[in-house]
Design an enzyme around this catalytic site. Structure first.
Site, PDB file in Angstrom:
ATOM      1  N   ASN A  87       0.882  -1.168   0.000  1.00 49.98           N
ATOM      2  CA  ASN A  87       0.000   0.000   0.000  1.00 49.98           C
ATOM      3  C   ASN A  87       0.922   1.221   0.000  1.00 49.98           C
ATOM      4  OD1 ASN A  87      -1.807   2.034   0.486  1.00 49.98           O
ATOM      5  ND2 ASN A  87      -2.712   1.107   2.321  1.00 49.98           N
TER       6      ASN A  87
ATOM      7  N   ARG B 159      -2.683  -2.214  -3.322  1.00 46.26           N
ATOM      8  CA  ARG B 159      -3.895  -1.438  -3.090  1.00 46.26           C
ATOM      9  C   ARG B 159      -3.834  -0.221  -4.003  1.00 46.26           C
ATOM     10  NH1 ARG B 159      -5.225   3.022   1.063  1.00 46.26           N
ATOM     11  NH2 ARG B 159      -7.475   3.116   0.861  1.00 46.26           N
TER      12      ARG B 159
ATOM     13  N   HIS C   5     -12.989   2.353   0.482  1.00 47.41           N
ATOM     14  CA  HIS C   5     -12.952   1.288   1.508  1.00 47.41           C
ATOM     15  C   HIS C   5     -13.527  -0.023   0.967  1.00 47.41           C
ATOM     16  CE1 HIS C   5     -13.101   4.659   4.771  1.00 47.41           C
ATOM     17  NE2 HIS C   5     -11.851   4.260   4.598  1.00 47.41           N
TER      18      HIS C   5
ATOM     19  N   ARG D 181     -11.017  14.722   8.401  1.00 46.63           N
ATOM     20  CA  ARG D 181     -11.872  15.190   7.290  1.00 46.63           C
ATOM     21  C   ARG D 181     -13.253  15.553   7.806  1.00 46.63           C
ATOM     22  NH1 ARG D 181     -10.802   9.947   4.140  1.00 46.63           N
ATOM     23  NH2 ARG D 181      -8.580  10.108   3.688  1.00 46.63           N
TER      24      ARG D 181
ATOM     25  N   GLU E  34      -8.062  -5.793   5.552  1.00 46.18           N
ATOM     26  CA  GLU E  34      -7.920  -5.410   4.142  1.00 46.18           C
ATOM     27  C   GLU E  34      -6.748  -6.133   3.477  1.00 46.18           C
ATOM     28  OE1 GLU E  34      -8.621  -1.403   5.837  1.00 46.18           O
ATOM     29  OE2 GLU E  34      -9.042  -0.843   3.774  1.00 46.18           O
TER      30      GLU E  34
END
Ligand code: AMP
Length: 399
Positions: free
Chosen positions: A9, A90, A179, A240, A383
């Site tokens: 990733n 990813r 996601h 965020r 993940e």
């Protein structure tokens, strides 16, 4: 012999990696390289032999990946001793083009490059990771697993923003959602725990980590999700803002003279829990609100209220709901948040049992009272394992 996948990733200045057994999910080693391209960088390598930390500058991702390989050689496990079948990458944005994982070749690289305008920070970093790994492992299949892919089942009425046709057609302006690997994993886990086929289930899944989003899953397919063209929309996150009036951008520009980059930075990096409380880590928010600190109390309330609003909206989207599922760092750990977010929804058949909610487990568990109409579950996301599994599915079918 197990099939291992090296899961990568790559961020703009970081590289996360994990060596995963695609069948069992066993993680043989993992780690991160941070501050790539800065004067001082740090590599943390976690393996059965222990935790190793080394500090030195890493000039670029290639340098960082080479250092990761050296860490495997020096501290184990030796890559020569495992059957490494693939590298799984990813990739954040697959646009409307990718709904499944894809074997990486030059054409795929070009396609991901063409999507850079949709993810100007993430996709170039992911491409850097891909280029680096292809150079280092020229004989190993490499697979791109897209964070957006799971949401390609959204119907047009859910993914379309009400903006002019030219924007939608020429500039791919629409909701994409993120996601996806987490949702794919967690939905399958929820079905396993409930003992029913995923294709029979309607789920509302709440992925609440540093980034946070909600997804409505109808009979196994994503039909709406809270993140949009970027990961900024929807729930309140660590830094965020989630949903704001889109006119806020123009307002800040006119009133404060902020540039678009200023607005972008503030809404992405200085808002959310951090903007409300000064803390972006939910553990701090939860601790300080219990001492009666005003900012953290408000942050907690806004965070939970936004979740409740989305649960109500997705209930309406789905019509009937079999389970509400909490996952990711905050969702799996913050019992107080889970109870507050779902309070007052008893008329919808949604309730949380205090004792069950306060339990902890490494396995998924049920937190709704016995006999509830809607099951409420906590499910640990994974993940890396999902990327490894998807990469192996591609490699298996290609071989
Ligand atoms: P993730 O992005 O899934 O790795 O989630 C990371 C976030 O989970 C952290 O920033 C924390 O806010 C949150 N988190 C981790 N552990 C806990 C905990 N025990 N209680 C509440 N929040 C937690």
């Amino acid at each position: 012999m197990s099939d291992f996948v090296l899961v990568l990733n790559a961020g703009s200045s970081s590289l996360k990696y994990s060596l995963v057994d695609a069948v069992t999910g066993h993680e043989a080693a993992s780690g991160t390289v941070q501050q790539i391209g800065e004067p001082s960088g740090v590599l943390n390598h976690s393996a059965p032999s222990g935790e190793q930390r080394s500090e030195r500058p890493f000039v670029n991702h290639a340098d960082a990946l080479q250092a990761v390989m050296d860490a495997f050689t020096d501290h184990g496990p030796s890559l020569a001793d495992v059957t490494l079948r693939a590298v799984g990458h990813r990739v954040v944005h697959g646009g409307a083009r990718f709904s499944v994982p894809v074997l990486i070749d030059d054409a795929l690289v070009e396609a991901v490059q063409s999507l850079v305008p949709l993810a100007p920070l993430h996709n170039p970093a992911n491409l850097e990771g891909i280029a680096t790994a292809r150079a280092l492992f020229p004989d190993l299949p490499q697979v791109a697993v897209f964070d957006t892919a799971f949401h390609q089942t959204l119907p047009p009425h859910a993914y379309t923003y009400a903006v002019p046709l030219s924007l939608r057609e020429e500039h791919q302006i629409r909701r994409y959602g993120f996601h996806g690997t987490s949702y794919s994993f967690v939905a399958a886990e929820a079905a396993r725990v409930l003992g029913r086929p995923l294709s029979d289930l309607n789920l509302i899944v709440l992925h609440l980590g540093n980034g946070a989003s909600a997804t409505a899953i109808e009979r196994g397919r994503s039909v709406d999700t809270s993140m949009g063209i970027s990961p900024l929309e929807g729930l309140v996150m660590g830094t965020r803002s989630g949903d704001v009036d889109p006119a806020l951008h123009a307002h800040l520009h006119r009133q404060l003279g902020w540039s678009i980059d200023d607005v972008d930075r503030v809404l992405n990096r200085e808002s959310g829990l951090r903007g409300l409380s000064g803390y972006n880590d939910f553990r701090d928010v939860d601790r300080w609100r219990q001492f009666g600190d005003e900012g953290p109390m408000l942050a907690f309330d806004v965070f939970c209220y936004r979740i409740r609003k989305y649960v109500g909206a997705y209930y309406a989207v789905l019509g009937t709901v079999d389970a509400v599922v909490f996952t990711a760092g905050v969702g799996e750990n913050a019992a107080s948040m889970r109870a507050a977010a779902l309070s007052g929804l008893e008329r919808l058949g949604i309730a949380v049992d205090g004792e069950r909610n306060d339990q902890r487990s490494d396995e998924p568990w049920l937190i709704s009272p016995e006999g509830s109409e809607v099951a409420v579950l906590v499910v640990q996301t994974n993940e890396e394992w999902e990327i490894a599994r998807q990469a192996m599915a591609v490699v298996g079918s290609a071989g």
